[in-house]
Scaffold this motif. Sequence first.
Motif, PDB file in Angstrom:
ATOM      1  N   GLU A   1       5.353 -12.018 -71.548  1.00 31.45           N
ATOM      2  CA  GLU A   1       6.628 -11.837 -72.311  1.00 31.45           C
ATOM      3  C   GLU A   1       7.729 -11.340 -71.829  1.00 31.45           C
ATOM      4  N   ASN A   2       7.663  -9.854 -70.814  1.00 28.90           N
ATOM      5  CA  ASN A   2       8.783  -9.459 -70.849  1.00 28.90           C
ATOM      6  C   ASN A   2       9.057  -9.869 -69.304  1.00 28.90           C
ATOM      7  N   SER A   3       8.711 -10.331 -68.873  1.00 31.38           N
ATOM      8  CA  SER A   3       9.157 -11.160 -67.263  1.00 31.38           C
ATOM      9  C   SER A   3      10.055 -11.517 -67.974  1.00 31.38           C
TER      10      SER A   3
ATOM     11  N   LYS B   1      13.943 -17.173 -59.472  1.00 30.34           N
ATOM     12  CA  LYS B   1      12.927 -15.900 -59.054  1.00 30.34           C
ATOM     13  C   LYS B   1      12.522 -15.624 -60.314  1.00 30.34           C
ATOM     14  N   LEU B   2      11.072 -14.945 -60.572  1.00 29.99           N
ATOM     15  CA  LEU B   2       9.843 -14.856 -61.862  1.00 29.99           C
ATOM     16  C   LEU B   2      10.005 -12.978 -61.056  1.00 29.99           C
ATOM     17  N   ILE B   3      10.928 -12.663 -62.189  1.00 34.77           N
ATOM     18  CA  ILE B   3      10.760 -10.723 -62.382  1.00 34.77           C
ATOM     19  C   ILE B   3       9.767 -10.629 -62.813  1.00 34.77           C
ATOM     20  N   VAL B   4       8.596  -9.334 -62.907  1.00 35.41           N
ATOM     21  CA  VAL B   4       7.787  -8.667 -63.226  1.00 35.41           C
ATOM     22  C   VAL B   4       8.031  -6.649 -63.391  1.00 35.41           C
ATOM     23  N   ASP B   5       8.052  -6.696 -63.996  1.00 34.97           N
ATOM     24  CA  ASP B   5       7.977  -5.113 -63.892  1.00 34.97           C
ATOM     25  C   ASP B   5       9.187  -4.536 -63.023  1.00 34.97           C
ATOM     26  N   GLU B   6      10.624  -5.431 -62.805  1.00 35.87           N
ATOM     27  CA  GLU B   6      11.611  -4.606 -62.398  1.00 35.87           C
ATOM     28  C   GLU B   6      11.802  -5.443 -60.818  1.00 35.87           C
ATOM     29  N   ARG B   7      10.528  -5.988 -60.548  1.00 35.57           N
ATOM     30  CA  ARG B   7      10.788  -6.036 -59.023  1.00 35.57           C
ATOM     31  C   ARG B   7      10.026  -7.989 -58.650  1.00 35.57           C
ATOM     32  N   GLU B   8      10.189  -8.507 -57.889  1.00 36.04           N
ATOM     33  CA  GLU B   8      10.935 -10.081 -57.487  1.00 36.04           C
ATOM     34  C   GLU B   8       8.518 -10.480 -57.370  1.00 36.04           C
ATOM     35  N   LEU B   9       8.602 -11.294 -58.214  1.00 34.15           N
ATOM     36  CA  LEU B   9       7.664 -11.606 -57.874  1.00 34.15           C
ATOM     37  C   LEU B   9       7.117 -12.503 -56.770  1.00 34.15           C
ATOM     38  N   ALA B  10       7.771 -13.611 -57.476  1.00 37.94           N
ATOM     39  CA  ALA B  10       7.996 -15.083 -57.285  1.00 37.94           C
ATOM     40  C   ALA B  10       8.822 -15.906 -56.975  1.00 37.94           C
ATOM     41  N   VAL B  11       9.689 -16.966 -55.985  1.00 35.42           N
ATOM     42  CA  VAL B  11      10.717 -17.939 -56.326  1.00 35.42           C
ATOM     43  C   VAL B  11       9.706 -19.611 -56.696  1.00 35.42           C
TER      44      VAL B  11
END
Length: 120
Positions: free
Chosen positions: A50-52, A67-77
Amino acid sequence: MGTFVISKRFSGEYKFEFTSRKGKTIFTSKSFELRFECENEIEHLKASLENSTFMKFKSSSGKYFFKLIVDERELAVSRKYSTLLMLEKGIAEIRKYAVKSETLDFSSDDFIFPEIEFQD
């Protein structure tokens, strides 16, 4: 329902993909040194979906991706999409199914199918 699939890269590092109900890859994660890091990251993603943030881009060839950003870092493309509408559908599928998706592990080097012996 979508599925998280853990596998190995040719480099020996682990990754996971989120695949659609039809088996098409929606996004691929960054690399991880250990398999349990993939599992932990999948669980963290499910808990914080929910916060991504989904940052949308357009490539020089005119394809769309995020780009999937979780907790201010890139997790996936994500994979490349031909239209913005298809990209939005991919994101909607993640939001709808990721939390309740199962995880499949195909990272072992074991051959799943037995060898077939041919008779002359």
